[in-house]
Design a protein around this motif. Structure first.
Motif, PDB file in Angstrom:
ATOM      1  N   SER A  67      66.897  71.787   4.890  1.00 36.70           N
ATOM      2  CA  SER A  67      66.232  71.528   6.167  1.00 36.70           C
ATOM      3  C   SER A  67      66.879  70.348   6.877  1.00 36.70           C
ATOM      4  N   VAL A  68      66.818  70.392   8.197  1.00 42.60           N
ATOM      5  CA  VAL A  68      67.251  69.284   9.042  1.00 42.60           C
ATOM      6  C   VAL A  68      66.136  69.000  10.038  1.00 42.60           C
ATOM      7  N   ASN A  69      65.649  67.761  10.034  1.00 40.59           N
ATOM      8  CA  ASN A  69      64.636  67.343  11.006  1.00 40.59           C
ATOM      9  C   ASN A  69      65.281  66.474  12.077  1.00 40.59           C
ATOM     10  N   ASN A  70      64.734  66.583  13.287  1.00 47.16           N
ATOM     11  CA  ASN A  70      65.300  65.884  14.455  1.00 47.16           C
ATOM     12  C   ASN A  70      66.785  66.202  14.576  1.00 47.16           C
ATOM     13  N   VAL A  71      67.056  67.473  14.751  1.00 44.24           N
ATOM     14  CA  VAL A  71      68.429  67.991  14.731  1.00 44.24           C
ATOM     15  C   VAL A  71      69.335  67.233  15.702  1.00 44.24           C
ATOM     16  N   PHE A  72      68.829  66.903  16.886  1.00 40.75           N
ATOM     17  CA  PHE A  72      69.658  66.268  17.917  1.00 40.75           C
ATOM     18  C   PHE A  72      69.559  64.742  17.880  1.00 40.75           C
ATOM     19  N   ASP A  73      68.940  64.198  16.828  1.00 37.97           N
ATOM     20  CA  ASP A  73      68.837  62.757  16.614  1.00 37.97           C
ATOM     21  C   ASP A  73      68.259  62.050  17.849  1.00 37.97           C
ATOM     22  N   GLU A  74      67.182  62.599  18.367  1.00 40.95           N
ATOM     23  CA  GLU A  74      66.491  62.009  19.513  1.00 40.95           C
ATOM     24  C   GLU A  74      65.943  60.634  19.133  1.00 40.95           C
ATOM     25  N   LYS A  75      66.198  59.642  19.969  1.00 40.64           N
ATOM     26  CA  LYS A  75      65.655  58.297  19.767  1.00 40.64           C
ATOM     27  C   LYS A  75      64.460  58.130  20.694  1.00 40.64           C
ATOM     28  N   TYR A  76      63.302  57.875  20.129  1.00 40.42           N
ATOM     29  CA  TYR A  76      62.082  57.859  20.925  1.00 40.42           C
ATOM     30  C   TYR A  76      61.031  56.984  20.240  1.00 40.42           C
ATOM     31  N   TYR A  77      60.091  56.527  21.026  1.00 41.97           N
ATOM     32  CA  TYR A  77      58.933  55.816  20.473  1.00 41.97           C
ATOM     33  C   TYR A  77      57.821  56.834  20.202  1.00 41.97           C
ATOM     34  N   GLU A  78      57.390  56.860  18.958  1.00 40.52           N
ATOM     35  CA  GLU A  78      56.333  57.791  18.557  1.00 40.52           C
ATOM     36  C   GLU A  78      54.950  57.173  18.748  1.00 40.52           C
ATOM     37  N   ARG A  79      54.889  55.854  18.835  1.00 38.66           N
ATOM     38  CA  ARG A  79      53.628  55.154  19.062  1.00 38.66           C
ATOM     39  C   ARG A  79      53.897  53.864  19.817  1.00 38.66           C
ATOM     40  N   VAL A  80      53.003  53.530  20.755  1.00 35.00           N
ATOM     41  CA  VAL A  80      53.050  52.229  21.412  1.00 35.00           C
ATOM     42  C   VAL A  80      51.696  51.559  21.229  1.00 35.00           C
ATOM     43  N   GLY A  81      51.729  50.233  21.034  1.00 37.27           N
ATOM     44  CA  GLY A  81      50.499  49.510  20.761  1.00 37.27           C
ATOM     45  C   GLY A  81      50.255  48.375  21.715  1.00 37.27           C
ATOM     46  N   SER A  82      50.931  47.236  21.495  1.00 39.60           N
ATOM     47  CA  SER A  82      50.734  46.049  22.319  1.00 39.60           C
ATOM     48  C   SER A  82      52.041  45.277  22.404  1.00 39.60           C
ATOM     49  N   PRO A  83      52.115  44.245  23.257  1.00 39.34           N
ATOM     50  CA  PRO A  83      53.330  43.420  23.273  1.00 39.34           C
ATOM     51  C   PRO A  83      53.586  42.710  21.951  1.00 39.34           C
ATOM     52  N   VAL A  84      52.573  42.625  21.088  1.00 44.94           N
ATOM     53  CA  VAL A  84      52.714  41.897  19.833  1.00 44.94           C
ATOM     54  C   VAL A  84      53.202  42.785  18.698  1.00 44.94           C
ATOM     55  N   THR A  85      52.656  43.995  18.578  1.00 48.25           N
ATOM     56  CA  THR A  85      52.987  44.830  17.412  1.00 48.25           C
ATOM     57  C   THR A  85      52.560  46.275  17.647  1.00 48.25           C
ATOM     58  N   PHE A  86      52.737  47.106  16.612  1.00 45.57           N
ATOM     59  CA  PHE A  86      52.331  48.510  16.588  1.00 45.57           C
ATOM     60  C   PHE A  86      53.114  49.392  17.554  1.00 45.57           C
ATOM     61  N   ASN A  87      54.390  49.122  17.715  1.00 47.26           N
ATOM     62  CA  ASN A  87      55.281  50.015  18.456  1.00 47.26           C
ATOM     63  C   ASN A  87      56.269  50.607  17.447  1.00 47.26           C
ATOM     64  N   PHE A  88      56.222  51.929  17.284  1.00 45.59           N
ATOM     65  CA  PHE A  88      56.970  52.591  16.216  1.00 45.59           C
ATOM     66  C   PHE A  88      57.964  53.600  16.781  1.00 45.59           C
ATOM     67  N   TYR A  89      59.214  53.504  16.321  1.00 44.87           N
ATOM     68  CA  TYR A  89      60.190  54.559  16.579  1.00 44.87           C
ATOM     69  C   TYR A  89      59.865  55.773  15.726  1.00 44.87           C
ATOM     70  N   GLY A  90      60.205  56.955  16.247  1.00 49.54           N
ATOM     71  CA  GLY A  90      60.138  58.161  15.436  1.00 49.54           C
ATOM     72  C   GLY A  90      61.326  58.250  14.502  1.00 49.54           C
ATOM     73  N   ALA A  91      61.249  59.172  13.542  1.00 50.91           N
ATOM     74  CA  ALA A  91      62.285  59.286  12.521  1.00 50.91           C
ATOM     75  C   ALA A  91      63.596  59.814  13.109  1.00 50.91           C
ATOM     76  N   PRO A  92      64.738  59.227  12.733  1.00 47.55           N
ATOM     77  CA  PRO A  92      66.043  59.778  13.128  1.00 47.55           C
ATOM     78  C   PRO A  92      66.306  61.116  12.427  1.00 47.55           C
ATOM     79  N   ARG A  93      67.505  61.671  12.677  1.00 40.60           N
ATOM     80  CA  ARG A  93      67.905  62.905  11.996  1.00 40.60           C
ATOM     81  C   ARG A  93      67.866  62.693  10.483  1.00 40.60           C
TER      82      ARG A  93
END
Length: 775
Positions: free
Chosen positions: A739-765
């Motif tokens: 299996s291959v996930n995120n085939v095109f290696d999209e770079k994106y934020y999967e979650r946003v929280g606050s200016p302090v914390t809880f901002n998460f990138y999604g998984a790379p390929r």
């Protein structure tokens, strides 16, 4: 710690509505049932033979080499909440050359559906863990993650599975610690075969999927069976059950970031007959992630034994142990104006001593009895004890001009003891020339939770462009102790009435007695702040209707409610905010084809929630009224012999209708994208040189979403992530899949929280190789 196990109804009288609902559900059907019993011949009635499929129907399941004989007599069909077992080999795909076999052999001698090893849909859903019904006959949106899809998409935890489910939003954190939302609200409870325990992201109480055959999700308020709770719906985990014959499977997976997982599943009869059966599952997983220092380790053991006390009565007991060990990451900070960072996805803002671990023990006992003339009685109880320990550093400020952030620290030691029990009966009866049904029951749940907590600062700072995780770990003293002990007793009933053949009307209701004793203790001063709540005789109605437009298509409508006592105080009145109350109207169409092997639905939902407690800044709260509405579409199952599909689309809008600020009309659930698309399909070659080759592909699309915190708006762009898989099943029951996930290696934020914390990138390929052998 002790639990009051008695089936008691706390003080308070039933309302007139409740008395009417319960009396109609209990007395009249019982009388009709008794009258019917007198007229039924005691001999075994001839069972209807399933018709031969027409040209537009799929042929029956192949049974190659399976012994479909049994010394035990066939029994009256019973619900899937009872033991699931079958001596059918489900390892082969559907094929046009399949011989015709009896329906009881396809679905098991008990009438229970077989495990979902070979399908992307189910024939029946347990509808919140109680009475099973075909999906087409349930007047609410229901999605099911089957065992076949769990394996095909390499899903190992609840949050992973929900990320691939129609209408669900997952706010990412460490695996097993994410927050799960539906229709704007977070799930605070997870059910195992109808019995509840708290679901908490911070304490990582999400289960690994090794012990479960499938996940059933009913979306929207579900007060009939849930009682108190969030308006998100019900997540019901259906445990794996023993087979009548010996079966063994072993699965191993390796992947990116040093991912290793092994799982063994053994089912066998005990003794010389199959009247006593056992199943044992063990799994271990260890993996790093794309974030430096962040790793995740989990071990699971599950055992279940069940015994036929009589031909109609089965007793079962199960035990599940789960241990999780994580080096946690709290995500990334942002700039003070809300601008998100553009840094390497491996960036870790924390300390190398970050730690999180939890353990849980889960015990469950079930007694199921099928009545000779149809219907059943079931009594179940579940005990859960958990503990968690965490101590980790994370960014404590927005990113400064020099790229530095201060460092905060959170430490807690947490304990939890839960008890849940339910006893209910489902009885069919004849009236108006049709078969009707009534279900009635009583349930009880008590959760005891407490933690000692500390929040503070870590000396020094971290530069987000050149992070250093080697930070000092100062000693600390516990600051506070928070304890909660909610308790809920409920009685419920539902009448499914068919006044005419194509129409089914649902009339149901529930009455709850809720009590919570809680306190917060300042461990430095000894000061105690109590937070006691009590609600007596709360009535929750349930109304629905399903009209069969044809043999394959039905239209439905439903009205559902739920309530949840608030523990926050209104800043304007300095009084406890009234209990949250929610209601939902839903209308839609459902369809089922090919002997229920392909299900489709389209729904419009409209919910209004009153007295939603919302933060007005820090510990200051106000009461809000909220509107959430939208459309949901789903198709799942087998399109042809070779092709299975799971596809879903959700459109959601939410807004404040009333709030103690100027936010009226503004978006309520800003982190819920307006548009979410889920798609996955698998094609298996049926003939020729490449027979048994299977190829899967799909992806998910989320439109933009945002978070408002500290006076700033943080916006994440919409994104599409594509996944694919290819594999081959050998004749010796060995399957290899790459299996291959995120085939095109999209770079994106999967979650946003606050200016302090809880901002998460999604998984790379990422890349995965899985091997499964079954015997």
């Amino acid at each position: 710690m002790s639990f009051d196990r008695s089936w008691r109804v706390p003080g308070g009288a039933l309302s007139a509505t409740a008395l009417l609902l319960l009396s109609s559900s209990l007395v009249a059907p019982a009388t009709l049932y008794a009258q019917e019993a007198e007229s039924v011949d005691s001999t075994v009635q001839e069972q209807e033979i399933a018709p031969v499929p027409s040209e537009n129907e799929l042929p029956p399941i192949v049974v190659e080499g399976a012994d479909i004989q049994s010394s035990r007599p066939a029994r009256v069909p019973a619900p899937p909440s009872a033991p699931v077992r079958s001596n059918v080999d489900v390892g082969e795909p559907l094929t046009a050359e399949a011989p015709q076999i009896e329906m009881e052999d396809i679905y098991g001698l008990e009438g229970y559906p077989i495990t979902t090893d070979n399908s992307y849909t189910v024939t029946d859903s347990t509808n919140g863990g109680r009475d099973p019904m075909p999906l087409k006959d349930i007047p609410q949106s229901v999605s099911v993650v089957t065992q076949e899809r769990i394996e095909d998409q390499n899903l190992t935890s609840l949050d992973q599975a929900m990320r691939k489910t129609t209408g669900m939003v997952v706010l990412s954190n460490d695996q097993g610690r994410s927050s799960i939302f539906s229709r704007g609200y977070e799930f605070d409870t997870v059910y195992v075969d109808g019995l509840a325990a708290p679901l908490s992201s911070i304490y990582g109480t999400q289960p690994d999927l090794a012990a479960y055959d499938r996940i059933e999700v009913m979306k929207g308020p579900a007060g009939l069976y849930a009682g108190t709770g969030q308006p998100a719906g019900i997540i019901n985990m259906v445990r794996k059950r023993p087979y009548d014959v010996a079966k063994v499977s072993a699965t191993g997976t390796i992947g990116s970031w040093d991912y290793y997982r092994g799982q063994v599943d053994v089912s066998t009869p005990l003794g010389n007959s199959d009247r006593v059966r056992a199943r044992v599952v063990g799994a271990y997983q260890s993996n790093d992630t794309w974030v430096d220092y962040n790793d995740n380790e989990v071990g699971v053991g599950y055992a279940i034994i069940e015994a036929d006390l009589t031909d109609n009565t089965t007793l079962s007991f199960s035990y599940t142990r789960q241990d999780r060990d994580i080096t946690p990451s709290n995500g990334l900070p942002a700039y003070a104006d809300g601008t998100l960072l553009n840094v390497d996805r491996s960036t870790f803002i924390g300390a190398d001593w970050n730690s999180f671990d939890n353990q849980s023990n889960d015990y469950q006992v079930d007694l199921h009895h099928a009545f000779d003339r149809g219907g059943y009685f079931q009594a179940s109880a579940r005990w859960v004890d958990r503990e968690a320990n965490m101590d980790y550093a994370y960014s404590g400020s927005a990113v400064g001009p020099d790229g530095n952030v201060s460092v905060s620290r959170l430490a807690r030691r947490y304990t939890e003891d839960d008890f849940a029990a339910d006893a209910h009966a489902s009885l069919p009866f004849q009236a108006l020339g049709q078969e009707q049904n009534v279900i009635f029951g009583v349930d009880y749940k008590q959760f005891e939770t407490s933690y000692d907590g500390y929040r503070g600062a870590v000396p020094g700072s971290i530069n987000v462009f050149h992070p250093n995780a080697h930070l000092p770990r100062p000693d600390h003293d516990w600051q506070e102790r928070v304890a909660q002990n909610p308790e809920d007793t409920g009685i419920y009933g539902q009448l499914r009435l068919k006044p005419i053949k194509p129409l089914t009307v649902f009339l149901g209701g529930r009455v709850d007695w809720y009590e919570s004793n809680g306190s917060t203790t300042n461990l430095a001063t000894g000061d105690v702040t109590p937070s006691d709540l009590e609600v007596n005789g709360k009535t929750t109605p349930y109304l629905g209707a399903v009209f069969d437009l044809s043999d394959n298509v039905s239209a439905y409508a439903s009205y559902t409610e739920i309530f949840l006592p608030n523990s926050e105080f209104d800043a304007a009145t300095n009084r406890l905010i009234d209990p949250m109350e929610g209601e939902q109207y839903e209308i839609g169409l459902k369809a089922s084809w090919f002997n229920d092997r392909l299900n489709a639905s389209i729904a419009h939902f409209h919910s209004e929630i009153n007295n939603q407690a919302v933060s007005l800044g820090g510990p200051i709260y106000g009461a809000a009224d909220v509107l959430v509405k939208g459309v949901e579409v789903e198709v799942a199952g087998q399109v042809t012999d070779a092709f299975q599909v799971y596809a879903g689309y959700t459109y959601t809008e939410s807004e404040y209708l009333k709030i103690a600020t100027d936010a009226e009309g503004e978006t309520y659930s800003s982190y819920t994208p307006k548009h979410i698309v889920q798609l996955w399909g698998k094609y298996t070659v049926q003939n020729g040189q490449f027979k048994n080759l299977h190829v899967g592909a799909g992806g998910r699309y989320l439109s933009s979403f945002y978070s408002e915190a500290m006076g700033q708006t943080l916006t994440a762009d919409g994104y599409f992530v594509a996944d694919t898989a290819i594999g081959y099943t050998f004749k010796n029951n060995l399957d290899l899949t790459f299996s291959v996930n995120n085939v095109f290696d999209e770079k994106y934020y999967e979650r946003v929280g606050s200016p302090v914390t809880f901002n998460f990138y999604g998984a790379p390929r990422s890349y995965w190789l899985s091997a499964k052998a079954a015997f």
